[in-house]
Design an enzyme around this catalytic site. Structure first.
Site, mmCIF file in Angstrom:
data_model
loop_
_atom_site.group_PDB
_atom_site.id
_atom_site.type_symbol
_atom_site.label_atom_id
_atom_site.label_comp_id
_atom_site.label_asym_id
_atom_site.label_seq_id
_atom_site.Cartn_x
_atom_site.Cartn_y
_atom_site.Cartn_z
ATOM 1 N N ASP A 91 0.847 -1.196 0.000
ATOM 2 C CA ASP A 91 0.000 0.000 0.000
ATOM 3 C C ASP A 91 0.886 1.252 0.000
ATOM 4 O O ASP A 91 0.825 2.078 0.905
ATOM 5 C CB ASP A 91 -0.912 -0.055 1.228
ATOM 6 C CG ASP A 91 -2.000 1.002 1.228
ATOM 7 O OD1 ASP A 91 -2.118 1.729 0.229
ATOM 8 O OD2 ASP A 91 -2.719 1.085 2.235
ATOM 9 N N ARG A 92 1.681 1.387 -1.054
ATOM 10 C CA ARG A 92 2.687 2.440 -1.103
ATOM 11 C C ARG A 92 2.102 3.816 -1.423
ATOM 12 O O ARG A 92 2.736 4.829 -1.173
ATOM 13 C CB ARG A 92 3.758 2.050 -2.136
ATOM 14 C CG ARG A 92 4.826 3.051 -2.454
ATOM 15 C CD ARG A 92 5.682 3.342 -1.229
ATOM 16 N NE ARG A 92 6.685 4.341 -1.563
ATOM 17 C CZ ARG A 92 6.452 5.623 -1.751
ATOM 18 N NH1 ARG A 92 5.213 6.095 -1.661
ATOM 19 N NH2 ARG A 92 7.430 6.460 -2.035
ATOM 20 N N LYS A 93 0.923 3.830 -1.998
ATOM 21 C CA LYS A 93 0.276 5.087 -2.398
ATOM 22 C C LYS A 93 1.253 5.998 -3.131
ATOM 23 O O LYS A 93 1.506 7.143 -2.734
ATOM 24 C CB LYS A 93 -0.336 5.813 -1.197
ATOM 25 C CG LYS A 93 -1.480 5.024 -0.555
ATOM 26 C CD LYS A 93 -2.239 5.838 0.471
ATOM 27 C CE LYS A 93 -3.369 5.086 1.118
ATOM 28 N NZ LYS A 93 -2.948 3.973 2.016
ATOM 29 N N PHE A 94 1.798 5.491 -4.220
ATOM 30 C CA PHE A 94 2.678 6.299 -5.076
ATOM 31 C C PHE A 94 1.929 7.561 -5.484
ATOM 32 O O PHE A 94 0.722 7.509 -5.732
ATOM 33 C CB PHE A 94 3.061 5.508 -6.326
ATOM 34 C CG PHE A 94 3.906 4.291 -6.044
ATOM 35 C CD1 PHE A 94 5.280 4.417 -5.878
ATOM 36 C CD2 PHE A 94 3.334 3.033 -5.929
ATOM 37 C CE1 PHE A 94 6.061 3.302 -5.605
ATOM 38 C CE2 PHE A 94 4.113 1.918 -5.661
ATOM 39 C CZ PHE A 94 5.478 2.049 -5.494
ATOM 40 N N THR A 120 -0.903 0.420 -4.544
ATOM 41 C CA THR A 120 -1.856 1.529 -4.597
ATOM 42 C C THR A 120 -1.136 2.769 -5.118
ATOM 43 O O THR A 120 0.069 2.936 -4.902
ATOM 44 C CB THR A 120 -2.430 1.826 -3.199
ATOM 45 O OG1 THR A 120 -1.327 1.984 -2.286
ATOM 46 C CG2 THR A 120 -3.319 0.700 -2.715
#
Ligand code: 6AU
Length: 259
Positions: A91-94, A120
């Protein structure tokens, strides 16, 4: 229409091979649970994955909070994911320009592109973030999928209606995108997956802006794959919590497609 079809039917419509596989797996295993193992010790994550593995579709981690990270942890996690048949999500949320996102996905100490089935990403940079993430996969032969963080669960989130609409449009042009992280039924394509966090049976919020709903409420609001974190990780009896969330979510899904 998306809300009424079963996952097996939807797996035939999905354009992303990994979305299709995940939809099939959820029906085969009878679970829509995505466990958020937000723990800072590698061994604790591994122990929880061993316990939860048979009952979850996806194990979601935040790799950058682990205090004793090394690549052997990833190897062990991969073994558990094939033993118990669940997918791994980072869930790195780039959320940066394509070039930077590409480097963050492929390089550094985590080498996320090598092992994470799903990641993500925030749509805020526009289409170039998808180009950047795709570029980082040029030497990767396994299937990969991106969930766009389209609508957040936190109180006062800036993901307004216009933003949400633009993100849904963005997802239509990329077969790397497998779905949206969102709180409500904002897209109609049955081949895409709604990933919904903010689920807990015993609380409606935390002290830092998180907002919770029950399994039934989120599933009726379109959730396909459902994130539960502290509802499980902070429970004194983890296995019974895992089973409780799994069963309530599955009953709500069955009810949704049949009513
Ligand atoms: O059940 P919790 O509140 O312990 O954990 C929720 C998990 C955390 C968040 O980083 C994540 O879900 N999350 C996300 C995701 C999945 O991208 C988006 C969002 O809007 N809210 C949210 O809580 O690991």
């Amino acid at each position: 229409r998306r809300l009424k079809l079963d996952f097996t039917e939807r797996s035939k419509i999905a354009t992303s091979p990994l979305a299709s596989k995940l939809l099939k797996l959820m029906d085969q295993k009878g679970t829509t649970l995505c466990l958020a193992a937000d723990l800072t010790s590698a061994n604790e994550i591994l122990e929880l994955s061993e316990l939860a593995g048979p009952h979850i579709a996806v194990l979601k981690i935040h790799v950058d909070i682990i205090e004793d990270f090394d690549l052997s942890f990833i190897q062990k996690l991969k073994q558990l994911s094939s033993k118990h048949k669940f997918y791994l999500m980072e869930d790195r949320k780039f959320g940066d320009i394509g070039n930077t996102a590409s480097l963050q996905y492929e390089k550094g100490i985590y080498k996320i592109a090598e092992w994470a089935d799903f990641i993500t990403a925030h749509p805020v940079p526009g289409p170039s973030i998808l180009d950047g993430l795709k570029y980082a996969l040029r030497n990767v032969s396994d299937d990969r999928g991106i969930f766009l963080v389209t609508q957040m669960s936190s109180n006062g989130a800036l993901t307004t209606e216009t933003y949400v609409k633009a993100s849904v449009t963005l997802s239509q042009d990329s077969n790397l995108v497998v779905g949206h992280v969102c709180q409500s039924n904002i897209f109609s394509d049955p081949g895409l997956i709604q990933l919904t966090p903010g689920v807990k049976l015993t609380q409606t919020s935390d002290n830092l802006g998180q907002q919770y709903n029950t399994p039934e409420v989120v599933v009726n609001a379109g959730a396909d794959l459902v994130v539960v974190g502290r509802g499980i990780t902070e429970s004194p009896d983890k296995l019974s919590s895992i089973l409780n969330y799994k069963n309530q979510l599955w009953a709500a899904y069955k009810n949704r497609i049949s009513s």
